[in-house]
Design a protein around this motif. Structure first.
Motif, PDB file in Angstrom:
ATOM      1  N   ALA A  62       0.563  -1.023  -0.048  1.00  0.00           N
ATOM      2  CA  ALA A  62      -0.248   0.500   0.089  1.00  0.00           C
ATOM      3  C   ALA A  62       0.625   1.013  -0.157  1.00  0.00           C
ATOM      4  O   ALA A  62       1.776   1.028   0.487  1.00  0.00           O
ATOM      5  CB  ALA A  62      -1.092  -0.430   0.967  1.00  0.00           C
TER       6      ALA A  62
ATOM      7  N   LEU B  86      -1.422   6.317   2.183  1.00  0.00           N
ATOM      8  CA  LEU B  86      -2.324   5.810   2.778  1.00  0.00           C
ATOM      9  C   LEU B  86      -1.889   4.532   3.673  1.00  0.00           C
ATOM     10  O   LEU B  86      -3.309   4.288   5.033  1.00  0.00           O
ATOM     11  CB  LEU B  86      -2.869   4.267   1.580  1.00  0.00           C
ATOM     12  N   ARG B  87      -1.266   3.678   3.997  1.00  0.00           N
ATOM     13  CA  ARG B  87      -0.918   3.140   5.219  1.00  0.00           C
ATOM     14  C   ARG B  87      -0.837   3.845   6.201  1.00  0.00           C
ATOM     15  O   ARG B  87      -1.796   3.377   7.785  1.00  0.00           O
ATOM     16  CB  ARG B  87       0.766   2.160   5.383  1.00  0.00           C
ATOM     17  N   ASP B  88      -0.491   4.955   6.447  1.00  0.00           N
ATOM     18  CA  ASP B  88      -0.203   6.309   7.724  1.00  0.00           C
ATOM     19  C   ASP B  88      -2.043   6.586   7.928  1.00  0.00           C
ATOM     20  O   ASP B  88      -1.931   6.768   9.731  1.00  0.00           O
ATOM     21  CB  ASP B  88       0.813   7.390   7.115  1.00  0.00           C
ATOM     22  N   GLN B  89      -2.437   7.026   7.094  1.00  0.00           N
ATOM     23  CA  GLN B  89      -4.004   7.253   7.181  1.00  0.00           C
ATOM     24  C   GLN B  89      -4.220   6.089   8.056  1.00  0.00           C
ATOM     25  O   GLN B  89      -5.084   6.229   8.810  1.00  0.00           O
ATOM     26  CB  GLN B  89      -5.093   7.823   5.925  1.00  0.00           C
ATOM     27  N   VAL B  90      -4.349   4.732   7.866  1.00  0.00           N
ATOM     28  CA  VAL B  90      -4.830   3.443   8.388  1.00  0.00           C
ATOM     29  C   VAL B  90      -4.701   3.858   9.426  1.00  0.00           C
ATOM     30  O   VAL B  90      -5.336   2.912  10.693  1.00  0.00           O
ATOM     31  CB  VAL B  90      -5.205   2.704   7.452  1.00  0.00           C
ATOM     32  N   LEU B  91      -2.889   3.192   9.858  1.00  0.00           N
ATOM     33  CA  LEU B  91      -3.019   3.673  11.212  1.00  0.00           C
ATOM     34  C   LEU B  91      -3.474   4.596  12.273  1.00  0.00           C
ATOM     35  O   LEU B  91      -3.719   4.248  13.640  1.00  0.00           O
ATOM     36  CB  LEU B  91      -0.878   2.976  11.163  1.00  0.00           C
TER      37      LEU B  91
ATOM     38  N   ARG C 182      -6.205   6.285  11.430  1.00  0.00           N
ATOM     39  CA  ARG C 182      -7.423   5.769  12.251  1.00  0.00           C
ATOM     40  C   ARG C 182      -7.843   4.579  13.120  1.00  0.00           C
ATOM     41  O   ARG C 182      -8.607   4.513  14.405  1.00  0.00           O
ATOM     42  CB  ARG C 182      -8.298   5.894  10.369  1.00  0.00           C
ATOM     43  N   LEU C 183      -7.004   3.463  13.120  1.00  0.00           N
ATOM     44  CA  LEU C 183      -7.094   2.656  13.935  1.00  0.00           C
ATOM     45  C   LEU C 183      -5.834   3.111  15.409  1.00  0.00           C
ATOM     46  O   LEU C 183      -7.244   3.111  16.351  1.00  0.00           O
ATOM     47  CB  LEU C 183      -5.684   1.458  13.982  1.00  0.00           C
ATOM     48  N   ARG C 184      -5.770   3.766  15.374  1.00  0.00           N
ATOM     49  CA  ARG C 184      -5.336   4.375  16.983  1.00  0.00           C
ATOM     50  C   ARG C 184      -5.746   5.119  17.265  1.00  0.00           C
ATOM     51  O   ARG C 184      -6.492   5.460  18.851  1.00  0.00           O
ATOM     52  CB  ARG C 184      -3.321   4.987  16.677  1.00  0.00           C
TER      53      ARG C 184
ATOM     54  N   GLU D 214      -9.155   4.767  16.727  1.00  0.00           N
ATOM     55  CA  GLU D 214     -10.470   4.465  17.123  1.00  0.00           C
ATOM     56  C   GLU D 214     -10.469   3.303  18.146  1.00  0.00           C
ATOM     57  O   GLU D 214     -10.942   2.980  19.539  1.00  0.00           O
ATOM     58  CB  GLU D 214     -10.568   3.051  16.040  1.00  0.00           C
TER      59      GLU D 214
END
Length: 81
Positions: free
Chosen positions: A61, A65-70, A72-74, A76
């Motif tokens: 990825a 995109l990886r930074d955005q997903v991580l 968002r996970l943090r 949450e």
């Protein structure tokens, strides 16, 4: 070696394609696929799909995109603790 028939070939197709059936069954399924266009087409679809998924799993990825997903996970995780 004998033709195992459509039911057997289709039931064991995935294992056959991964070489997870015994040599006798492998030869029987191969003989069936050589003589049955319908099952041979199904085997081709399964082989193609497996190759496409394997190729997709090797792609990385984009870093953004990886930074955005991580992030968002943090976020949450922080709201659920």
């Amino acid at each position: 070696m004998s033709d195992c028939g459509c039911d057997k070939a289709r039931k064991d197709l995935e294992e056959y394609l991964r070489n997870e059936v015994c040599k006798t069954e492998h030869a029987d399924i191969r003989a069936h696929l050589e003589n049955c266009p319908s099952c041979r087409d199904e085997a081709l679809v399964a082989t193609t799909l497996t190759a496409v998924v394997a190729r997709a799993c090797k792609e990385t990825a984009p870093e953004e995109l990886r930074d955005q997903v991580l992030a968002r996970l943090r976020a949450e995780q922080a709201t659920h603790h």
